[in-house]
Scaffold this motif. Structure first.
Motif, PDB file in Angstrom:
ATOM      1  N   GLN A  34       1.799  11.952  -0.745  1.00  0.00           N
ATOM      2  CA  GLN A  34       0.723  11.174  -0.417  1.00  0.00           C
ATOM      3  C   GLN A  34       2.243  10.129   0.154  1.00  0.00           C
ATOM      4  O   GLN A  34       2.748   9.541   0.772  1.00  0.00           O
ATOM      5  CB  GLN A  34      -0.085  10.225  -0.693  1.00  0.00           C
ATOM      6  CG  GLN A  34       0.588   9.411  -1.593  1.00  0.00           C
ATOM      7  CD  GLN A  34      -0.549   8.490  -2.893  1.00  0.00           C
ATOM      8  OE1 GLN A  34      -1.043   9.441  -3.492  1.00  0.00           O
ATOM      9  NE2 GLN A  34      -0.186   7.707  -3.772  1.00  0.00           N
ATOM     10  N   ALA A  35       1.512   9.467   1.624  1.00  0.00           N
ATOM     11  CA  ALA A  35       1.717   8.135   2.365  1.00  0.00           C
ATOM     12  C   ALA A  35       1.403   6.913   2.096  1.00  0.00           C
ATOM     13  O   ALA A  35       0.415   6.437   1.912  1.00  0.00           O
ATOM     14  CB  ALA A  35       1.778   7.570   3.766  1.00  0.00           C
ATOM     15  N   ASP A  36       1.863   5.614   1.049  1.00  0.00           N
ATOM     16  CA  ASP A  36       1.733   4.421   0.860  1.00  0.00           C
ATOM     17  C   ASP A  36       0.954   3.855   2.082  1.00  0.00           C
ATOM     18  O   ASP A  36       1.513   4.196   3.045  1.00  0.00           O
ATOM     19  CB  ASP A  36       2.269   4.042  -0.020  1.00  0.00           C
ATOM     20  CG  ASP A  36       3.892   3.859  -0.455  1.00  0.00           C
ATOM     21  OD1 ASP A  36       3.798   3.363   1.431  1.00  0.00           O
ATOM     22  OD2 ASP A  36       5.033   3.880  -0.859  1.00  0.00           O
ATOM     23  N   LEU A  37       0.735   2.613   2.278  1.00  0.00           N
ATOM     24  CA  LEU A  37       0.268   1.877   2.601  1.00  0.00           C
ATOM     25  C   LEU A  37       1.834   0.684   3.288  1.00  0.00           C
ATOM     26  O   LEU A  37       1.390   0.915   4.660  1.00  0.00           O
ATOM     27  CB  LEU A  37      -1.158   0.695   2.115  1.00  0.00           C
ATOM     28  CG  LEU A  37      -1.351  -0.219   3.192  1.00  0.00           C
ATOM     29  CD1 LEU A  37      -1.984   0.220   4.666  1.00  0.00           C
ATOM     30  CD2 LEU A  37      -2.300  -1.563   2.388  1.00  0.00           C
ATOM     31  N   ASP A  38       2.299   1.175   2.642  1.00  0.00           N
ATOM     32  CA  ASP A  38       3.342  -0.014   3.476  1.00  0.00           C
ATOM     33  C   ASP A  38       4.263   0.953   4.410  1.00  0.00           C
ATOM     34  O   ASP A  38       4.697   0.833   5.128  1.00  0.00           O
ATOM     35  CB  ASP A  38       4.528  -0.531   2.177  1.00  0.00           C
ATOM     36  CG  ASP A  38       4.163  -1.836   1.236  1.00  0.00           C
ATOM     37  OD1 ASP A  38       3.197  -1.885   2.151  1.00  0.00           O
ATOM     38  OD2 ASP A  38       5.013  -1.679   0.314  1.00  0.00           O
ATOM     39  N   THR A  39       4.379   2.239   3.876  1.00  0.00           N
ATOM     40  CA  THR A  39       4.872   3.165   4.233  1.00  0.00           C
ATOM     41  C   THR A  39       4.347   3.510   5.837  1.00  0.00           C
ATOM     42  O   THR A  39       4.711   3.257   7.095  1.00  0.00           O
ATOM     43  CB  THR A  39       4.989   4.813   3.763  1.00  0.00           C
ATOM     44  OG1 THR A  39       6.012   4.559   3.002  1.00  0.00           O
ATOM     45  CG2 THR A  39       6.145   6.157   4.683  1.00  0.00           C
ATOM     46  N   ARG A  40       2.901   3.680   6.014  1.00  0.00           N
ATOM     47  CA  ARG A  40       1.982   3.834   6.651  1.00  0.00           C
ATOM     48  C   ARG A  40       2.256   2.883   7.757  1.00  0.00           C
ATOM     49  O   ARG A  40       2.639   2.801   8.835  1.00  0.00           O
ATOM     50  CB  ARG A  40       0.614   4.000   6.418  1.00  0.00           C
ATOM     51  CG  ARG A  40       0.231   5.183   5.610  1.00  0.00           C
ATOM     52  CD  ARG A  40      -1.057   5.970   5.699  1.00  0.00           C
ATOM     53  NE  ARG A  40      -2.412   4.838   5.562  1.00  0.00           N
ATOM     54  CZ  ARG A  40      -2.544   4.445   4.129  1.00  0.00           C
ATOM     55  NH1 ARG A  40      -2.218   5.109   3.242  1.00  0.00           N
ATOM     56  NH2 ARG A  40      -3.557   3.282   3.739  1.00  0.00           N
ATOM     57  N   ARG A  41       1.804   1.931   8.054  1.00  0.00           N
ATOM     58  CA  ARG A  41       2.325   0.287   8.523  1.00  0.00           C
ATOM     59  C   ARG A  41       3.780   0.476   9.391  1.00  0.00           C
ATOM     60  O   ARG A  41       4.248  -0.418   9.568  1.00  0.00           O
ATOM     61  CB  ARG A  41       2.789  -0.967   8.077  1.00  0.00           C
ATOM     62  CG  ARG A  41       0.798  -1.246   7.147  1.00  0.00           C
ATOM     63  CD  ARG A  41       0.965  -2.085   6.237  1.00  0.00           C
ATOM     64  NE  ARG A  41      -0.742  -2.656   5.845  1.00  0.00           N
ATOM     65  CZ  ARG A  41      -0.421  -3.767   5.149  1.00  0.00           C
ATOM     66  NH1 ARG A  41      -0.443  -4.491   4.516  1.00  0.00           N
ATOM     67  NH2 ARG A  41      -2.835  -3.689   4.850  1.00  0.00           N
ATOM     68  N   ARG A  42       4.172   1.028   8.323  1.00  0.00           N
ATOM     69  CA  ARG A  42       6.034   0.938   8.361  1.00  0.00           C
ATOM     70  C   ARG A  42       6.573   1.722   9.879  1.00  0.00           C
ATOM     71  O   ARG A  42       6.798   1.816  10.884  1.00  0.00           O
ATOM     72  CB  ARG A  42       7.003   1.036   7.693  1.00  0.00           C
ATOM     73  CG  ARG A  42       9.108   1.379   8.532  1.00  0.00           C
ATOM     74  CD  ARG A  42       9.406   0.048   8.341  1.00  0.00           C
ATOM     75  NE  ARG A  42       9.797   0.101   9.271  1.00  0.00           N
ATOM     76  CZ  ARG A  42      11.096  -0.756  10.113  1.00  0.00           C
ATOM     77  NH1 ARG A  42      10.211  -1.207  10.463  1.00  0.00           N
ATOM     78  NH2 ARG A  42      12.341  -0.369   9.733  1.00  0.00           N
ATOM     79  N   MET A  43       6.008   2.817   9.584  1.00  0.00           N
ATOM     80  CA  MET A  43       5.538   4.119  10.596  1.00  0.00           C
ATOM     81  C   MET A  43       4.733   3.811  11.705  1.00  0.00           C
ATOM     82  O   MET A  43       4.940   4.350  12.485  1.00  0.00           O
ATOM     83  CB  MET A  43       4.757   5.580   9.707  1.00  0.00           C
ATOM     84  CG  MET A  43       5.350   6.256   9.030  1.00  0.00           C
ATOM     85  SD  MET A  43       7.769   6.868   9.973  1.00  0.00           S
ATOM     86  CE  MET A  43       5.698   8.178  10.830  1.00  0.00           C
TER      87      MET A  43
END
Length: 569
Positions: free
Chosen positions: A288-297
């Motif tokens: 999965q992609a956590d929230l911090d990673t999604r925001r960074r993306m």
């Protein structure tokens, strides 16, 4: 595909998806669509300088009001010291050229082992501006030279002297004050052999000393233009705004001399590509992609869009690719965000989504997915060096050798080398500059001095000779009769151990484009904004967006992938 079941353990027990097939990855077309990643050599250098708490200083600045003279930049890190010695000299307009035949340049440089004293500075001043014609010692680690981007350099100097910042659109469009035309290492022209750098974290690693040299040249360029402006108007001149300094990288003109490296260093090529492919496999295995990673993306995705909008070239072929890429990436960006937010194994799914688009888009997505995962992939940079040659196995049987060719070299066996276009080109070394060149076999002389870059043809010739050998015969016995096949056998034997070592195309075909090999290598350096000037050479930008020496300890020192122009206000 169920990636959890497909994951296999690495030595550090991290889950990883299957690596992309070398038969797909190692094609010229895909190599020629490469983008820099966080494993690129410039990125790893800046991270390591940050980790080491590097100290960068300028102990010598002997530059006159016109911008001519010498300077020294000292780097201390990992208990080691190296210095960039820079020289700025007058250059007549009729002598200004980026071609390798040039004999004079605006600036010249030596990366020096330690800190040069006055006598060493004098020695270097007598030799560095002469470049190949100079005389050097083992204390001289890297030799380089650069020419001004005349219009932009003059504009920046005049703007600063008038108390204002230069035109940001001009900065965005050009991106550098100078461009290097060569950065020589590894014993060329009498400078230190690479063995002198072995085991020294500041200087060891793929092209580490060369990348350090270029980063310091960038700093000299910034200092030089500010110095000239201040000399013209000491009471009114201003310094470059930090945002503009960040965006001013180093230009580079790179031609055929760099392309054969990928063929002549197969194990090194394998390690570079294998590290990147392993990094991608680790990311694809994340459930999965956590929230911090999604925001960074989200931030990185917008940066990609802006970067692509800023990337324009004169070359029609590359400009068509860029325009297509702009549209494709804008189309796939919303799907990337949705996938990361809602699906399991989302990064693997994003790779699958990218397959509907061009190879250039696919490889951009690979680089994008690696970017927010430094904790997961950065350790792979440590395995990208290799100085050991492959040894031939003399006891391998002919039967085993035949199987290796059948399994891994089908692309070579399928080529019709009797067709003129399949042997249209040959690589050779020029006598004048000792640089690789490309000739037209059916139109020019010189094929008798051909470099051994015709790997596919050599393997096909080996296969034909093996057909007349006994299957239980050893390689040693075969080579007693056919010593001309030793080179090809060594490469065939090595490929199972180093699956990304070979470019799986005919490198002497009329359709083979050297620009693809250049881009592949330069992307591993960390270059961006590829600007082909033909199929034989390209301009690029290095260190655009990178930290300045006084920022090397900043926590965000590594955040400069595909840089865009910051607000300079």
């Amino acid at each position: 595909m169920n990636l959890l079941m497909a994951a296999r353990a690495q030595n550090d027990n991290r889950p990883t998806a299957p690596l992309r097939s070398p038969k797909r990855v190692m094609r010229l077309e895909r190599l020629g669509a490469a983008f820099p990643t966080r494993l690129s050599f410039m990125r790893t250098l800046i991270r390591d300088l940050h980790r080491a708490g590097a100290c960068i200083s300028r102990p010598v600045w002997e530059i006159d009001a016109d911008g001519y003279g010498r300077a020294v930049y000292r780097v201390k890190a990992f208990g080691d010291t190296a210095s960039l010695v820079a020289f700025s000299t007058p250059l007549a307009e009729e002598d200004r050229t980026d071609r390798v035949i040039a004999e004079a340049w605006d600036t010249s440089y030596v990366l020096y082992d330690g800190v040069p004293d006055r006598s060493e500075l004098d020695r270097l001043e007598a030799n560095a501006p002469r470049q190949e014609a100079g005389r050097f010692t083992e204390r001289d680690l890297v030799l380089s030279r650069a020419n001004k981007s005349v219009r932009l350099f003059a504009h920046v100097a005049e703007s600063l002297a008038q108390g204002r910042q230069p035109d940001t659109e001009m900065i965005r469009r050009i991106g550098y004050l100078m461009r290097t035309t060569a950065v020589y290492g590894n014993g060329k022209f009498g400078i230190a052999d690479r063995a002198r750098l072995h085991g020294r974290p500041l200087l060891d690693g793929p092209f580490r000393a060369e990348m350090l040299t270029v980063w310091l040249i960038r700093t000299f360029n910034h200092d030089l233009v500010e110095h000239i402006a201040a000399a013209r108007a000491p009471d009114r001149a201003v310094a470059l705004a930090p945002a503009i300094k960040h965006h001013l990288g180093i230009g580079n003109s790179t031609g055929l001399g760099m392309a054969p490296f990928l063929v002549s260093h197969p194990r090194l090529l394998n390690n570079w590509v294998h590290a990147r492919e392993t990094a991608l496999a680790r990311v694809r295995a994340l459930p999965q992609a956590d929230l911090d990673t999604r925001r960074r993306m989200e931030v990185l995705t917008q940066r990609v869009i802006t970067h692509l909008d800023d990337w324009s070239v004169d070359d029609e072929r590359q400009m068509r690719r860029i325009e297509k890429l702009r549209g494709e990436f804008r189309a796939i960006a919303p799907a990337i965000a949705r996938t990361l937010a809602s699906e399991t194994y989302p990064f693997d799914r994003v790779i699958e989504l990218s397959q509907a688009h061009s190879i250039e888009c696919q490889e951009l997505v690979v680089a994008l997915l690696l970017e927010p995962h430094g904790d997961l992939v950065d350790d792979l940079a440590a395995g990208m060096s290799d100085d050991l040659p492959d040894r031939l196995d003399p006891l391998m049987t002919v039967a085993r050798l035949r199987r290796l060719i059948e399994n891994e070299w089908s692309f070579a066996l399928a080529i019709d080398f009797t067709a003129p276009d399949e042997t249209a080109q040959f690589w050779y070394v020029s006598e004048e500059k000792l640089e690789p060149r490309l000739g037209r076999r059916h139109e020019e002389d010189g094929a008798d001095r051909e470099m051994p870059l015709d790997i596919a043809r050599r393997v096909q010739s080996l296969s034909a000779a093996l057909a007349h050998a006994g299957r239980h015969e050893t390689v040693a016995e075969f080579l007693l009769r056919h010593p001309e096949h030793r080179y090809a056998i060594r490469r065939v034997q090595a490929l199972p151990r180093h699956p990304y070592a070979e470019i799986r195309d005919n490198l002497i075909a009329g359709t083979a484009l050297p620009i693809d090999m250049l881009r592949a290598k330069l992307a591993f350096f960390g270059a961006s904004k590829f600007d082909p000037r033909s199929t034989l050479w390209t301009r690029i930008t290095l260190y655009q967006g990178a930290a300045l020496p006084d920022e090397i300890q900043n926590p965000d020192v590594d955040d400069w992938w595909l840089p865009v122009m910051e607000d300079a206000s």
